[in-house]
Motif scaffolding. Structure first.
Motif, PDB file in Angstrom:
ATOM      1  N   VAL A   1      -2.710  19.570  20.218  1.00  0.00           N
ATOM      2  CA  VAL A   1      -2.648  19.320  18.785  1.00  0.00           C
ATOM      3  C   VAL A   1      -2.118  17.917  18.568  1.00  0.00           C
ATOM      4  O   VAL A   1      -1.032  17.580  19.040  1.00  0.00           O
ATOM      5  CB  VAL A   1      -1.741  20.344  18.067  1.00  0.00           C
ATOM      6  N   GLN A   2      -2.886  17.115  17.840  1.00  0.00           N
ATOM      7  CA  GLN A   2      -2.444  15.763  17.511  1.00  0.00           C
ATOM      8  C   GLN A   2      -2.422  15.609  15.997  1.00  0.00           C
ATOM      9  O   GLN A   2      -3.301  16.102  15.302  1.00  0.00           O
ATOM     10  CB  GLN A   2      -3.379  14.720  18.123  1.00  0.00           C
ATOM     11  N   LEU A   3      -1.391  14.922  15.506  1.00  0.00           N
ATOM     12  CA  LEU A   3      -1.239  14.689  14.077  1.00  0.00           C
ATOM     13  C   LEU A   3      -1.309  13.194  13.814  1.00  0.00           C
ATOM     14  O   LEU A   3      -0.643  12.412  14.498  1.00  0.00           O
ATOM     15  CB  LEU A   3       0.095  15.247  13.576  1.00  0.00           C
ATOM     16  N   GLN A   4      -2.096  12.815  12.825  1.00  0.00           N
ATOM     17  CA  GLN A   4      -2.261  11.406  12.472  1.00  0.00           C
ATOM     18  C   GLN A   4      -1.917  11.230  11.006  1.00  0.00           C
ATOM     19  O   GLN A   4      -2.633  11.704  10.131  1.00  0.00           O
ATOM     20  CB  GLN A   4      -3.707  10.968  12.724  1.00  0.00           C
ATOM     21  N   ALA A   5      -0.824  10.511  10.755  1.00  0.00           N
ATOM     22  CA  ALA A   5      -0.375  10.270   9.387  1.00  0.00           C
ATOM     23  C   ALA A   5      -0.900   8.938   8.877  1.00  0.00           C
ATOM     24  O   ALA A   5      -1.057   7.977   9.651  1.00  0.00           O
ATOM     25  CB  ALA A   5       1.146  10.287   9.323  1.00  0.00           C
ATOM     26  N   SER A   6      -1.136   8.872   7.586  1.00  0.00           N
ATOM     27  CA  SER A   6      -1.595   7.635   6.955  1.00  0.00           C
ATOM     28  C   SER A   6      -1.195   7.639   5.487  1.00  0.00           C
ATOM     29  O   SER A   6      -0.742   8.658   4.957  1.00  0.00           O
ATOM     30  CB  SER A   6      -3.113   7.508   7.090  1.00  0.00           C
ATOM     31  N   GLY A   7      -1.386   6.485   4.845  1.00  0.00           N
ATOM     32  CA  GLY A   7      -1.146   6.394   3.415  1.00  0.00           C
ATOM     33  C   GLY A   7       0.107   5.642   3.010  1.00  0.00           C
ATOM     34  O   GLY A   7       0.347   5.428   1.827  1.00  0.00           O
ATOM     35  N   GLY A   8       0.915   5.270   3.984  1.00  0.00           N
ATOM     36  CA  GLY A   8       2.114   4.522   3.654  1.00  0.00           C
ATOM     37  C   GLY A   8       1.788   3.113   3.172  1.00  0.00           C
ATOM     38  O   GLY A   8       0.645   2.666   3.218  1.00  0.00           O
ATOM     39  N   GLY A   9       2.807   2.423   2.701  1.00  0.00           N
ATOM     40  CA  GLY A   9       2.610   1.065   2.234  1.00  0.00           C
ATOM     41  C   GLY A   9       3.797   0.562   1.448  1.00  0.00           C
ATOM     42  O   GLY A   9       4.872   1.184   1.454  1.00  0.00           O
ATOM     43  N   LEU A  10       3.590  -0.564   0.799  1.00  0.00           N
ATOM     44  CA  LEU A  10       4.617  -1.192  -0.038  1.00  0.00           C
ATOM     45  C   LEU A  10       4.299  -0.909  -1.501  1.00  0.00           C
ATOM     46  O   LEU A  10       3.175  -1.151  -1.962  1.00  0.00           O
ATOM     47  CB  LEU A  10       4.639  -2.692   0.219  1.00  0.00           C
ATOM     48  N   VAL A  11       5.286  -0.417  -2.221  1.00  0.00           N
ATOM     49  CA  VAL A  11       5.090  -0.082  -3.630  1.00  0.00           C
ATOM     50  C   VAL A  11       6.355  -0.426  -4.398  1.00  0.00           C
ATOM     51  O   VAL A  11       7.456  -0.398  -3.837  1.00  0.00           O
ATOM     52  CB  VAL A  11       4.722   1.414  -3.787  1.00  0.00           C
ATOM     53  N   GLN A  12       6.187  -0.749  -5.660  1.00  0.00           N
ATOM     54  CA  GLN A  12       7.350  -1.029  -6.502  1.00  0.00           C
ATOM     55  C   GLN A  12       8.011   0.269  -6.944  1.00  0.00           C
ATOM     56  O   GLN A  12       7.369   1.330  -7.020  1.00  0.00           O
ATOM     57  CB  GLN A  12       6.927  -1.840  -7.724  1.00  0.00           C
ATOM     58  N   ALA A  13       9.273   0.172  -7.233  1.00  0.00           N
ATOM     59  CA  ALA A  13       9.998   1.328  -7.750  1.00  0.00           C
ATOM     60  C   ALA A  13       9.287   1.872  -8.982  1.00  0.00           C
ATOM     61  O   ALA A  13       8.837   1.113  -9.844  1.00  0.00           O
ATOM     62  CB  ALA A  13      11.430   0.934  -8.093  1.00  0.00           C
ATOM     63  N   GLY A  14       9.204   3.185  -9.036  1.00  0.00           N
ATOM     64  CA  GLY A  14       8.495   3.833 -10.127  1.00  0.00           C
ATOM     65  C   GLY A  14       7.043   4.119  -9.824  1.00  0.00           C
ATOM     66  O   GLY A  14       6.379   4.852 -10.573  1.00  0.00           O
ATOM     67  N   GLY A  15       6.553   3.558  -8.736  1.00  0.00           N
ATOM     68  CA  GLY A  15       5.154   3.748  -8.363  1.00  0.00           C
ATOM     69  C   GLY A  15       4.917   5.037  -7.600  1.00  0.00           C
ATOM     70  O   GLY A  15       5.822   5.860  -7.439  1.00  0.00           O
ATOM     71  N   SER A  16       3.681   5.175  -7.125  1.00  0.00           N
ATOM     72  CA  SER A  16       3.261   6.390  -6.442  1.00  0.00           C
ATOM     73  C   SER A  16       2.522   6.057  -5.145  1.00  0.00           C
ATOM     74  O   SER A  16       1.915   4.989  -5.017  1.00  0.00           O
ATOM     75  CB  SER A  16       2.328   7.214  -7.343  1.00  0.00           C
ATOM     76  N   LEU A  17       2.588   6.975  -4.224  1.00  0.00           N
ATOM     77  CA  LEU A  17       1.821   6.916  -2.987  1.00  0.00           C
ATOM     78  C   LEU A  17       1.438   8.336  -2.599  1.00  0.00           C
ATOM     79  O   LEU A  17       2.146   9.289  -2.936  1.00  0.00           O
ATOM     80  CB  LEU A  17       2.621   6.297  -1.839  1.00  0.00           C
ATOM     81  N   ARG A  18       0.332   8.445  -1.865  1.00  0.00           N
ATOM     82  CA  ARG A  18      -0.078   9.736  -1.337  1.00  0.00           C
ATOM     83  C   ARG A  18      -0.233   9.608   0.167  1.00  0.00           C
ATOM     84  O   ARG A  18      -1.041   8.821   0.657  1.00  0.00           O
ATOM     85  CB  ARG A  18      -1.393  10.189  -1.946  1.00  0.00           C
ATOM     86  N   LEU A  19       0.544  10.394   0.891  1.00  0.00           N
ATOM     87  CA  LEU A  19       0.450  10.427   2.345  1.00  0.00           C
ATOM     88  C   LEU A  19      -0.468  11.558   2.773  1.00  0.00           C
ATOM     89  O   LEU A  19      -0.520  12.609   2.128  1.00  0.00           O
ATOM     90  CB  LEU A  19       1.828  10.630   2.968  1.00  0.00           C
TER      91      LEU A  19
END
Length: 125
Positions: A1-19
């Motif tokens: 079983v291998q897990l691959q994460a993605s979706g990180g980055g640089l965002v300003q406070a108050g912003g959103s991200l989806r991993l």
């Protein structure tokens, strides 16, 4: 079983991200899954977990801002992060606490932790 994460980055406070975290391998099913994070100089901590049936739990620091979900058919775990704060800055890791899968001609059901490689989330003030 291998897990691959993605979706990180640089965002300003108050912003959103989806991993996202995609599991690969000859997987039949995955047990509980979760997101953990580790900030510089700190221990890894639980952010959110979700059972195979969809029950969820969150760290107090992210309740009301983060939502964990999973798509069992796609073997994918998600973390929707909203109203991000600088203190959310960390490397985020996905985890599966067990899985059932084919190994050669056998079916294996393990109860060990599987970890993804981590994705960096940086929130600027």
């Amino acid at each position: 079983v291998q897990l691959q994460a993605s979706g990180g980055g640089l965002v300003q406070a108050g912003g959103s991200l989806r991993l996202s975290c995609v599991a690969s391998g000859r997987i039949i099913s995955i047990d509980g899954m979760g997101w953990y994070r580790q900030a510089p100089g700190k221990q890894r901590e639980m952010v959110a977990v979700i059972s195979s049936g969809g029950s969820t739990d969150y760290a107090d620091s992210v309740k009301g801002r983060f939502t964990i979900s999973r798509d069992n058919a796609k073997k994918t775990l998600y973390l929707q992060m909203s109203r991000l704060k600088p203190e959310d800055t960390a490397v985020y890791y996905c985890n599966a606490d067990g899985a059932t899968y084919y190994a050669y001609d056998n079916i294996v059901a393990d109860k060990i932790d599987h970890w993804g490689q981590g994705t960096q989330v940086t929130v600027s003030s």
